[in-house]
Design an enzyme around this catalytic site. Structure first.
Site, short mmCIF file in Angstrom:
data_model
loop_
_atom_site.label_atom_id
_atom_site.label_comp_id
_atom_site.label_asym_id
_atom_site.label_seq_id
_atom_site.Cartn_x
_atom_site.Cartn_y
_atom_site.Cartn_z
N HIS A 108 0.88 -1.31 -0.06
CA HIS A 108 0.07 -0.15 -0.01
C HIS A 108 0.84 1.34 -0.12
O HIS A 108 0.32 2.39 0.22
CB HIS A 108 -0.80 0.00 1.16
CG HIS A 108 -2.01 -1.11 1.20
ND1 HIS A 108 -2.83 -1.27 0.15
CD2 HIS A 108 -2.11 -2.17 2.12
CE1 HIS A 108 -3.60 -2.43 0.24
NE2 HIS A 108 -3.20 -2.99 1.65
N HIS A 150 -6.21 -7.41 -0.43
CA HIS A 150 -6.49 -6.02 -0.64
C HIS A 150 -5.73 -5.69 -2.00
O HIS A 150 -4.70 -6.22 -2.27
CB HIS A 150 -5.82 -5.24 0.46
CG HIS A 150 -6.43 -5.58 2.05
ND1 HIS A 150 -5.52 -6.28 2.67
CD2 HIS A 150 -7.32 -5.00 2.53
CE1 HIS A 150 -6.65 -6.63 3.68
NE2 HIS A 150 -7.47 -5.75 3.66
N ASP A 237 -3.93 -12.84 3.38
CA ASP A 237 -5.25 -12.54 3.96
C ASP A 237 -6.54 -12.91 3.17
O ASP A 237 -7.62 -12.50 3.57
CB ASP A 237 -5.14 -11.01 4.37
CG ASP A 237 -4.70 -10.17 3.17
OD1 ASP A 237 -4.44 -10.77 2.12
OD2 ASP A 237 -4.54 -8.93 3.55
ZN LIG Z 1 -4.15 -7.28 2.60
#
Ligand SMILES: [Zn+2]
Ligand SMILES: [Zn+2]
Lengths: 435, 561
Positions: A108, A150, A237
């Site tokens: 990120h 994500h 995740d």
């Molecule tokens: Zn993640």
């Protein structure tokens, strides 16, 4: 040559905060499991120690504000340095595959860094890619396949306009999860249009869906694009037991994915089911990467039947696959001026939120539309942390002569402009980061 | 005050050394050639020879470093043993290709020692048939994560003991460390050499022991164990030879440095060991023997094929290379092939056999190469030093690449490099000064450098250690070596301090139980402590404390009485 080089660094003495998912305990059970399975001294696997990334290695990729020393901690340098150690192992032919199993994560983290976003400060994969190019030349083609739940928005930001990099991100649909981006319509900048490939998947996607995406989309794209190196940003995740996402992937699925992809380099990203998922995913991943039998790897708690992928969900996955592969096959037919305008500059404004550090950043970006190279970029950035306006001039890895000259002129203009407290110029191929 | 006599015997590859100590003085040091077909006779011969120097009346302690277990394993002479394993899911055991069959049973213990699925009792009933007719064949019982919860192994032993008549070895009793494949190998080897050890002990029961008192066996970690223990854990007696040398250094060396390198030069090989902060380093997981990776605690020793009797090869452009092969008898002793020892003898640096023969040997070889014989001999000594130095550098590079898992350690890695060289072994006086000079470090050649191993064996003391693991969320504390597993009554108050305290207490209890002096310092070898957070709430802590009763050596003065 050893099959797998493992750069393991659990940072047992570091946490974002006491009860944060990025805490000391995160890789404890993974360590225990790998150790108990005897994989640290398996003849096909060799363990290596990470090192700290140097200023130069970080600044080749990032613009860090207000300064490197202010924002980047030792933990971030070690994670980034560990990925560099991993790349060197592969480049130098010491191992066939290398796995940087370390924390904190990085995907990120954007090009410009004001602080920590989604637990990330430095983008480990991006630093890895630029290290590969630094050692092997700007012509290198590197593909990143990000399988974290994500959207890898930071990696996308960094390579958005980079023709040397193909960035594929498989993730839980941005409408249902942080950071809320990663739609199929995000396809890259004018210099690398179509090389940002987003595959948003419905919540609940399991092994069947993930492997379908691999077989129908990821592998064919890689086969066609022919990268010199494939990096898997291996977020864990998307496991059915992960507490902060809603995917339904298993350790077996992850091992199978690794076997199919056979990446040169693997970097751990997220994954916060530290007891029920990570130990088993990492054992499966290591075995698959080393070409060993992973068929008996299994989590202690099994997926409930209702968590298995439904038929309608499978149909949704099929539709996403079809859409993505269809665009990929027709990407060269797109008229860029229809997407980015016909002028000499493309511009966009963005607001970026740093959730971990609670910072808001505003960016104004200009990209030179150039038919000979990816074009220079200029970004004005300011944030609630460093309020002063900073001007950044970015050269691509392979700039044309005209863009090199123009970028210098841009730098001169910004320096003359009283609004900017600082002007930074980055020319990665010349290994130059000028403040 | 009465004097305290001890004998140390180290059965080596070439010679068997015996030392007689009186308190801190060396009374006698003897040497007999090792008879590989009859190690016991060599041991007895050395024992009787050294006993000639004993004039006392009191029984004296005997410390034995034998190659019995080591040889049994290296030569593949261990008895066949059955292995029953409870692997649970994970790495497929079959893919690890153990050189012995394993019977796998159902059952699953997770990384925190929680039983995910119970032992398959049905399968246990069928084991008698599966294990075959031989009810007396030694048995190894090993479970994954049995060091975190030994109940599967214990239950299996209880069930199998109902009909099995032979030796049974359980994995958790041998080590508290994590590594299932190593635990399998260790337990298997332990079972496989158990009968050898019993036979050996039987012989000692029969011999006329006077004036011997207690007999202790040297272990790979430089400690001793009594005969009862050695019958239960014979595997710990492997690789005691290198350990004896290191204990010899600890007993004899005058070196004041915190870090030094131990260089034990023998006829065929040279062993390197590292002392850091005053203690010799241990293997991270355990000893490796003949390709078998075990969990046996052992000093970290690297062996290189370089010694006084190594073969020499000359290649155009390459110069002289020494080893790794062993040559025959040195020329000075009537052999055919020149060795590094011959170089030292010819140059007058060592007295062995005929200096004239050695000189002629170098002249003959020198003539074929067009160089003067003595300069060729000098070159061989230089090549020896160079190769030794490269080996020392490679050894420390390996140590410096050992993984570290905390930021603090990575930022401030422990200083490992030596500031002195301590040498032993018969050729040490020839080569150690040159090595010290080459490394630019002060050096010491041990007094009694040729028998320091026997002195080390004599000077060693018992070592006992345990691994305590507490999991306050589960509310359990385990010490696998003792088969100890209890509930924690007030988990909230079970801090790391509490864990340390209990570990120390249990270490002493364990030492007492096994018949050792438990009054020494208990120190912590390794420690870990983590908060367990689930859903933003601390639910418990996990502590790991590994202790050791400090393996003191008796200091020995570097002169004979
Ligand atoms: Zn993640
Ligand atoms: Zn251009």
């Amino acid at each position: 040559m050893t099959e797998v080089g493992l750069v393991f660094f659990p940072a047992f003495d570091w946490a974002i905060s006491h009860d944060h998912p990025e805490r000391q305990e995160r890789l404890l059970y993974t360590r225990d499991q790998i150790q108990e399975e005897g994989l640290f001294d398996h003849p096909s696997i060799r363990e290596y120690r990470p090192r700290l990334a140097t200023d130069e290695e970080i600044l080749r990729t990032h613009v860090v504000l207000p300064s490197l020393h202010h924002t980047v901690a030792e933990s971030h340098r070690i994670a980034a340095g560990g990925t560099i150690v991993a790349s060197d192992l592969v480049i130098d032919g010491l191992v066939k595959h290398a796995f940087a199993l370390l924390r904190p994560p990085g995907h990120h983290a954007n090009r410009i860094v004001h602080g920590s976003r989604g637990f990330c400060v430095l983008n480990n994969e991006a630093i890895m890619v630029d290290h590969l190019r630094h050692r092997l030349g700007a012509d290198l083609k590197v593909a990143i396949v990000d399988t974290d739940a994500h959207h890898a928005d930071g990696t996308q930001d960094i390579f958005y306009n980079d023709p040397g990099v193909l960035h594929i991100s498989l993730h839980q649909d941005g409408r249902t999860l942080y950071p809320g981006t990663g739609f199929t319509s995000e396809r890259g900048g004018p210099g690398a249009y179509g090389q940002t490939v987003n595959i948003p998947l419905p919540p609940g996607t399991g092994d069947e869906g993930m492997l379908m995406v691999m077989e129908r989309v990821v592998l064919p794209i890689l086969k066609e694009w022919k990268p010199d190196y494939v990096i898997n940003a291996a977020g864990q995740d998307n496991h059915f037991s992960d507490p902060i996402t809603n995917m339904s992937f298993s350790a077996q699925g992850y091992a199978k994915l690794t076997e199919l992809l056979s990446p040169d380099l693997v970097v751990l990203e997220g994954g916060y089911s530290i007891e029920s998922a990570l130990p088993y995913i990492n054992v499966g991943l290591l075995l698959a990467l080393a070409g060993l039998d992973y068929s008996k790897v299994q989590e202690p708690v099994q997926r409930l039947d209702r968590e298995k992928q439904t038929k309608s969900l499978t149909e949704q996955v099929v539709r996403v696959c079809d859409e993505v592969i269809d665009f990929w096959q027709h990407r060269s037919e797109v008229k860029l001026e229809e997407v980015f305008g016909a002028g000499s500059l493309f511009q966009r404004q963005r607001q970026i939120y740093y959730d971990t550090d609670n910072i808001y950043e505003s960016q104004q970006e200009y990209i030179r539309l150039c038919s000979d190279c990816a074009g220079w970029r200029v970004i004005y950035t300011s944030s609630t942390k460093a309020r002063d306006l900073v001007g950044v001039v970015l050269l691509p890895w392979k700039p044309c002569q005209a863009c090199s000259v123009e970028a210098r002129e841009q730098q001169g203009e910004l320096l003359a402009d009283q609004r900017f407290s600082q002007v930074i110029c980055v020319d990665p191929a010349a290994n130059l980061h000028q403040v | 005050m009465s004097e305290f006599y001890k004998i140390g015997i180290d059965v080596g590859g070439t010679n068997t050394d015996a030392a007689l100590l009186c308190d801190s003085e060396v009374v006698a040091l003897v040497k007999v050639p090792t008879n590989h077909n009859d190690l016991l006779s060599s041991t007895m011969q050395a024992l009787h020879k050294v006993l000639d120097h004993y004039e006392g009346k009191d029984p004296l302690q005997l410390h034995l470093s034998t190659t019995l277990s080591t040889n049994a394993i290296v030569e593949g002479r261990g008895a066949p043993a059955n292995v029953v394993a409870v692997p649970g899911p994970g790495v497929n055991l079959k893919s690890l290709e153990f050189p012995f069959p394993i019977l796998e049973l159902g059952g699953y213990m997770d990384h925190r020692g929680r039983e995910v699925s119970p032992l398959d009792l049905h399968q246990i009933a069928g084991l008698r048939k599966a294990l075959g007719e031989d009810e007396a064949r030694a048995l190894a019982i090993v479970g994954k994560f049995s060091q975190r919860n030994p109940s599967h192994e214990q239950r299996l032993k209880a069930e199998l003991s109902k009909w099995h008549r032979g030796f049974i070895s359980m994995g958790h009793r041998l080590s508290g460390r994590s590594n299932f494949p190593r635990r399998i190998v260790t337990t298997y080897l332990n079972a496989s050499i158990a009968q050898h050890q019993l036979d050996f002990l039987g012989v000692w029961k029969d011999v006329d022991r006077a004036p011997l008192g207690e007999i202790l066996i040297l272990k790979a970690d430089g400690g001793t164990m009594n005969l009862e223990d050695s019958a239960e854990r014979p595997i710990e007696s492997i690789l005691s030879g290198p350990a004896a040398s290191i204990m010899g250094v600890k007993a004899l060396s005058l070196c004041q440095e915190k870090n030094y390198v131990i260089v034990d030069i023998g006829g065929t090989t040279t062993d390197l060991a590292a002392v850091v902060g005053g203690e010799a380093l241990f293997e991270r997981d355990g000893a490796t023997i003949s390709g078998y990776k075990t969990l046996v605690p052992a000093f970290l020793v690297r062996s290189i094929g370089l010694g006084g009797d190594s073969a020499l090869t000359y290649e155009e452009g390459q110069g002289i290379t020494i080893g790794p092969r062993r040559s025959g008898t040195p020329v000075c002793l009537g052999g055919e092939q020149l060795t590094p020892t011959d170089a030292a003898v010819a140059l007058g640096l060592a007295c062995l056999g005929s200096q004239e023969k050695a000189r002629q040997g170098w002249q003959r070889w020198g003539a074929t190469l067009g160089v003067d014989g003595s300069s060729l001999a000098r070159r061989v000594l230089q090549a020896f030093t160079r190769q030794l130095r490269q080996a020392v550098d490679a050894f420390y590079e390996e140590l410096e690449n050992m993984p570290l898992y905390t930021i603090q350690e990575l930022l401030h890695p422990p200083e490992l490099r030596p500031t002195a060289v301590v040498g032993l072994g018969a050729p040490a006086p020839i080569f150690i000064p040159a090595l010290g000079e080459d490394l630019d470090l002060p050096w010491e050649v041990l007094s009694f450098s040729a028998g320091a191993n026997a002195i080390g064996a004599a000077a060693a003391r018992a070592t006992v250690g345990v691994t305590l693991r507490a999991d306050t969320e589960r509310g359990s504390v385990t010490i696998p070596e003792m088969g100890y597993q209890r509930e924690i009554h007030r988990p909230l108050f079970f801090s790391i301090e509490k864990a340390r305290q209990l570990a120390e207490e249990k270490t002493r209890e364990y030492a007492n139980f096994r018949g050792y002096d438990a009054t020494g310092e208990v120190y912590i070898v390794e420690e870990e402590s983590f908060q367990m957070v689930r859903g933003f709430r601390t639910v418990g802590q996990t502590h790991m404390v590994r202790t050791q009763l400090r393996p003191e050596v008796h200091r020995v003065r570097g002169r004979t009485k």
